[in-house]
Write a protein that holds these residues in place. Structure first.
Motif, PDB file in Angstrom:
ATOM      1  N   ASN A  39      -4.311   4.362  -3.308  1.00 59.37           N
ATOM      2  CA  ASN A  39      -5.614   4.771  -2.802  1.00 59.37           C
ATOM      3  C   ASN A  39      -6.273   5.852  -3.630  1.00 59.37           C
ATOM      4  OD1 ASN A  39      -4.277   3.574  -0.374  1.00 59.37           O
ATOM      5  ND2 ASN A  39      -6.325   3.997   0.434  1.00 59.37           N
ATOM      6  N   ALA A  51       0.865  -1.185   0.000  1.00 62.34           N
ATOM      7  CA  ALA A  51       0.000   0.000   0.000  1.00 62.34           C
ATOM      8  C   ALA A  51       0.902   1.235   0.000  1.00 62.34           C
ATOM      9  CB  ALA A  51      -0.904  -0.015   1.225  1.00 62.34           C
ATOM     10  N   ILE A  87      -7.012   0.631  -4.420  1.00 63.91           N
ATOM     11  CA  ILE A  87      -7.554   0.137  -3.144  1.00 63.91           C
ATOM     12  C   ILE A  87      -8.274   1.239  -2.369  1.00 63.91           C
ATOM     13  CG2 ILE A  87      -5.864  -1.736  -2.961  1.00 63.91           C
ATOM     14  CD1 ILE A  87      -4.333  -0.030  -0.883  1.00 63.91           C
ATOM     15  N   MET A 119      -3.829  -5.718   7.232  1.00 70.02           N
ATOM     16  CA  MET A 119      -2.853  -4.660   6.989  1.00 70.02           C
ATOM     17  C   MET A 119      -1.655  -4.887   7.916  1.00 70.02           C
ATOM     18  SD  MET A 119      -5.482  -1.519   6.251  1.00 70.02           S
ATOM     19  CE  MET A 119      -5.681  -0.882   7.884  1.00 70.02           C
ATOM     20  N   SER A 120      -0.784  -3.878   8.028  1.00 68.38           N
ATOM     21  CA  SER A 120       0.440  -4.072   8.818  1.00 68.38           C
ATOM     22  C   SER A 120       0.149  -4.586  10.225  1.00 68.38           C
ATOM     23  CB  SER A 120       1.214  -2.752   8.941  1.00 68.38           C
ATOM     24  OG  SER A 120       1.701  -2.348   7.689  1.00 68.38           O
ATOM     25  N   ARG A 134       3.991   7.101   7.221  1.00 67.23           N
ATOM     26  CA  ARG A 134       3.685   7.739   5.950  1.00 67.23           C
ATOM     27  C   ARG A 134       3.939   9.234   5.992  1.00 67.23           C
ATOM     28  NH1 ARG A 134       0.127   3.567   5.302  1.00 67.23           N
ATOM     29  NH2 ARG A 134      -1.256   4.188   6.958  1.00 67.23           N
ATOM     30  N   LYS A 178       0.258   4.571  -0.620  1.00 72.27           N
ATOM     31  CA  LYS A 178      -0.306   5.925  -0.563  1.00 72.27           C
ATOM     32  C   LYS A 178       0.659   6.909   0.108  1.00 72.27           C
ATOM     33  CE  LYS A 178      -3.078   5.053   3.578  1.00 72.27           C
ATOM     34  NZ  LYS A 178      -3.372   3.613   3.628  1.00 72.27           N
ATOM     35  N   ARG A 211      -2.640  -6.235   2.561  1.00 69.16           N
ATOM     36  CA  ARG A 211      -2.222  -4.932   2.029  1.00 69.16           C
ATOM     37  C   ARG A 211      -1.371  -4.225   3.080  1.00 69.16           C
ATOM     38  NH1 ARG A 211      -7.784  -5.071   1.857  1.00 69.16           N
ATOM     39  NH2 ARG A 211      -7.699  -3.457   3.455  1.00 69.16           N
ATOM     40  N   VAL A 212      -0.092  -4.078   2.775  1.00 68.46           N
ATOM     41  CA  VAL A 212       0.860  -3.633   3.790  1.00 68.46           C
ATOM     42  C   VAL A 212       1.516  -2.319   3.394  1.00 68.46           C
ATOM     43  CG1 VAL A 212       2.958  -4.254   5.019  1.00 68.46           C
ATOM     44  CG2 VAL A 212       1.289  -6.026   4.445  1.00 68.46           C
ATOM     45  N   GLY A 213       1.432  -1.342   4.288  1.00 69.75           N
ATOM     46  CA  GLY A 213       2.066  -0.046   4.046  1.00 69.75           C
ATOM     47  C   GLY A 213       3.179   0.219   5.031  1.00 69.75           C
ATOM     48  N   THR A 214       2.805   0.656   6.246  1.00 64.50           N
ATOM     49  CA  THR A 214       3.810   1.118   7.208  1.00 64.50           C
ATOM     50  C   THR A 214       4.838   0.051   7.583  1.00 64.50           C
ATOM     51  OG1 THR A 214       2.142   0.689   8.904  1.00 64.50           O
ATOM     52  CG2 THR A 214       2.459   2.958   8.260  1.00 64.50           C
TER      53      THR A 214
END
Ligand code: PLP
Length: 239
Positions: free
Chosen positions: A63, A40, A85, A211-212, A236, A42, A227-230
């Motif tokens: 996003n 992810a 997403i 997620m994370s 972010r 964004k 769905r992994v971001g941080t």
């Protein structure tokens, strides 16, 4: 450009996430390789997204339509698979099509019809998922769980679209039972849809959830895509 340290950091954290996923898959008694990691991205700058793709993160989720369109050209040479997403307004449908292979956030038949019309016009088939608001939290997008099966059946019938499954953003709760019951609900919706054997539902096997902070809970309940971001990029930057 990102410096070599930043690129190494992303590669190391991506490897850690893959370890977490593999452990959770194993703990759930599921077969290795049954859960994909979507990054992810964004608000992350193009250079960091490129570093993540080069580290093997070839499945990306954006996003916002503007970010999808802005970063798309700069990623084209690496040809990652890019999913949308985030919430999609009907009037932006024509902007997203060139830059994505899958819209995970279909939450109305009107939006699905617009996507179908555009995809047909472009001579292609667009993958979609139906977004479901399993927690009922008002801040979240997605169709109500009770309406999800009916929406999915109607989306599945549209030429130009291929229904790939279901997506949700889990409950914002520290109580794992609450989080897991939402994910179980999405799995039940998926099972009922595929089990219906209705036209166009055979490929609706994906469960994009987790997620994370809660990917283990999602994998325990059957996620096929987290769905992994941080956990990969760190905190972010502000948009
Ligand atoms: C930001 C975001 C994620 C990733 O969240 P993290 O907690 O940073 O892993 C996943 N899915 C959606 C829809 C998001 O907006």
């Amino acid at each position: 450009m990102v410096d070599a340290d930043a690129a190494r950091g992303i590669a190391a954290r991506l490897a850690e996430v893959r370890d977490r996923v593999a452990e959770a898959v194993d703990a759930a008694g599921r077969a290795p390789g049954t859960v994909h990691v979507l990054l992810a991205t964004k608000t992350q700058p193009l250079a960091l997204v490129r570093a993540a793709v080069l580290a093997g993160g070839t499945l990306i989720g954006e996003n916002r339509v503007q970010e999808l369109v802005d970063k798309g050209p700069g990623l084209a040479d690496l040809s990652p698979e890019v999913h949308l997403i985030g919430h999609l307004q009907s009037n932006k449908v024509n902007q997203v099509l060139p830059w994505t292979t899958c819209v995970q956030t279909v939450d109305s038949i009107e939006l699905a019809r617009r996507l179908a019309t555009r995809a047909l016009g472009a001579g292609r088939v667009l993958d979609v998922m139906v977004q479901v608001n399993v927690s009922g939290e008002e801040s979240k997008f997605g169709t109500a769980p009770a309406a999800a099966g009916d929406l999915a059946a109607r989306v599945a019938e549209l030429p130009g679209l291929r229904l790939r499954g279901f997506m949700t953003v889990g409950a914002r709760s520290t109580d794992e039972r609450i989080v897991r019951s939402g994910y179980a609900r999405l799995r039940d919706i998926r099972d009922a849809t595929v089990g219906s054997a209705a036209a166009g539902t055979a490929d609706a096997t994906e469960l994009s959830m987790g997620m994370s902070g809660d990917l283990e809970a999602a994998i325990a309940e059957g996620a096929t895509m987290v769905r992994v971001g941080t956990a990969v990029f760190g905190a972010r930057p502000a948009p």
